[in-house]
Scaffold this motif. Structure first.
Motif, PDB file in Angstrom:
ATOM      1  N   LYS A  35       1.219  -1.151   0.091  1.00 17.72           N
ATOM      2  CA  LYS A  35      -0.217   0.108   0.012  1.00 17.72           C
ATOM      3  C   LYS A  35       0.986   1.491  -0.131  1.00 17.72           C
ATOM      4  O   LYS A  35       1.706   1.187   0.296  1.00 17.72           O
ATOM      5  CB  LYS A  35      -0.972   0.075   1.216  1.00 17.72           C
ATOM      6  CG  LYS A  35      -1.799  -1.097   1.008  1.00 17.72           C
ATOM      7  CD  LYS A  35      -2.742  -0.430   0.723  1.00 17.72           C
ATOM      8  CE  LYS A  35      -4.406  -1.378   0.256  1.00 17.72           C
ATOM      9  NZ  LYS A  35      -4.675  -1.115  -1.538  1.00 17.72           N
ATOM     10  N   ALA A  36      -0.285   1.852  -1.038  1.00 19.44           N
ATOM     11  CA  ALA A  36       1.002   3.356  -0.602  1.00 19.44           C
ATOM     12  C   ALA A  36       0.627   3.845   1.048  1.00 19.44           C
ATOM     13  O   ALA A  36       0.349   4.009   1.943  1.00 19.44           O
ATOM     14  CB  ALA A  36       0.413   4.591  -1.754  1.00 19.44           C
ATOM     15  N   GLU A  37       1.771   5.105   1.308  1.00 16.67           N
ATOM     16  CA  GLU A  37       1.477   5.497   2.476  1.00 16.67           C
ATOM     17  C   GLU A  37       0.399   6.500   2.477  1.00 16.67           C
ATOM     18  O   GLU A  37      -0.406   6.909   1.465  1.00 16.67           O
ATOM     19  CB  GLU A  37       2.295   6.976   2.868  1.00 16.67           C
ATOM     20  CG  GLU A  37       3.022   7.472   4.192  1.00 16.67           C
ATOM     21  CD  GLU A  37       3.185   5.506   5.208  1.00 16.67           C
ATOM     22  OE1 GLU A  37       2.441   5.856   6.037  1.00 16.67           O
ATOM     23  OE2 GLU A  37       4.067   5.832   4.728  1.00 16.67           O
ATOM     24  N   ARG A  63       3.960  -0.696   3.672  1.00 17.46           N
ATOM     25  CA  ARG A  63       4.483   0.127   3.239  1.00 17.46           C
ATOM     26  C   ARG A  63       6.073   0.991   2.825  1.00 17.46           C
ATOM     27  O   ARG A  63       5.522   2.113   1.987  1.00 17.46           O
ATOM     28  CB  ARG A  63       3.295   1.108   3.974  1.00 17.46           C
ATOM     29  CG  ARG A  63       1.519   1.577   4.235  1.00 17.46           C
ATOM     30  CD  ARG A  63       1.125   2.334   5.048  1.00 17.46           C
ATOM     31  NE  ARG A  63      -0.526   1.881   4.819  1.00 17.46           N
ATOM     32  CZ  ARG A  63      -0.692   1.097   5.206  1.00 17.46           C
ATOM     33  NH1 ARG A  63      -0.364   0.389   6.196  1.00 17.46           N
ATOM     34  NH2 ARG A  63      -1.879   1.009   4.998  1.00 17.46           N
ATOM     35  N   SER A  64       6.972   0.200   2.619  1.00 17.03           N
ATOM     36  CA  SER A  64       8.058   0.230   2.962  1.00 17.03           C
ATOM     37  C   SER A  64       8.702  -0.399   2.938  1.00 17.03           C
ATOM     38  O   SER A  64       8.440  -1.276   3.158  1.00 17.03           O
ATOM     39  CB  SER A  64       8.410   1.768   4.225  1.00 17.03           C
ATOM     40  OG  SER A  64       8.378   1.000   5.316  1.00 17.03           O
ATOM     41  N   ASP A  67       8.676  -1.695   6.637  1.00 20.40           N
ATOM     42  CA  ASP A  67       7.581  -2.552   7.039  1.00 20.40           C
ATOM     43  C   ASP A  67       8.166  -3.852   6.126  1.00 20.40           C
ATOM     44  O   ASP A  67       8.120  -4.871   6.986  1.00 20.40           O
ATOM     45  CB  ASP A  67       6.615  -2.192   5.815  1.00 20.40           C
ATOM     46  CG  ASP A  67       6.190  -0.535   7.041  1.00 20.40           C
ATOM     47  OD1 ASP A  67       6.352  -0.252   8.281  1.00 20.40           O
ATOM     48  OD2 ASP A  67       4.576  -0.125   6.433  1.00 20.40           O
TER      49      ASP A  67
END
Length: 84
Positions: A35-37, A63-64, A67
Motif C-alpha cells: 500500500k502507498a503511505e 508501505r516501505s 515495513d
C-alpha cells in the motif's frame, strides 16, 4: 469487456494480497499487501487477509522497505540485503 471482468474470468480473487512469498527457508508461505503511505485496505482485502490468517498464513501490509524488513523478522525469515 472491462479489465476487472477479464481478471475475474481469469481467476483473480478480489482482495487477494499483492505478493505471495515462498522463501527457501523452513517457514511456510506468507503474503504482503503493498500500500502507498496513507492507503487503506478495502473490505474485500480485509476479509481475504483474515481468511488467510485463519488458515495460519502470515499477512502483512507493507508501505516501505522498512515495513517489509520488520515483517520478515516477525515471520522468522532470515534475509541478507545486497551490498551489506
Amino acid at each position: 469487456m472491462r479489465a476487472t471482468v477479464k481478471k475475474k474470468a481469469a481467476g483473480q480473487v478480489t482482495g487477494f494480497p499483492d505478493l505471495l512469498i515462498l522463501p527457501q527457508a523452513k517457514v511456510g508461505a506468507f503474503f504482503f499487501e503493498i500500500k502507498a503511505e496513507g492507503g487503506r485496505l478495502s473490505q474485500a482485502q480485509k476479509a481475504v487477509h483474515e481468511g488467510l490468517r485463519e488458515l495460519g498464513y502470515p499477512v502483512a501490509v507493507v508501505r516501505s522497505i522498512e515495513d517489509a524488513r520488520e515483517a520478515l523478522i516477525e515471520f522468522g525469515v532470515g534475509f541478507r540485503e545486497a551490498g551489506k
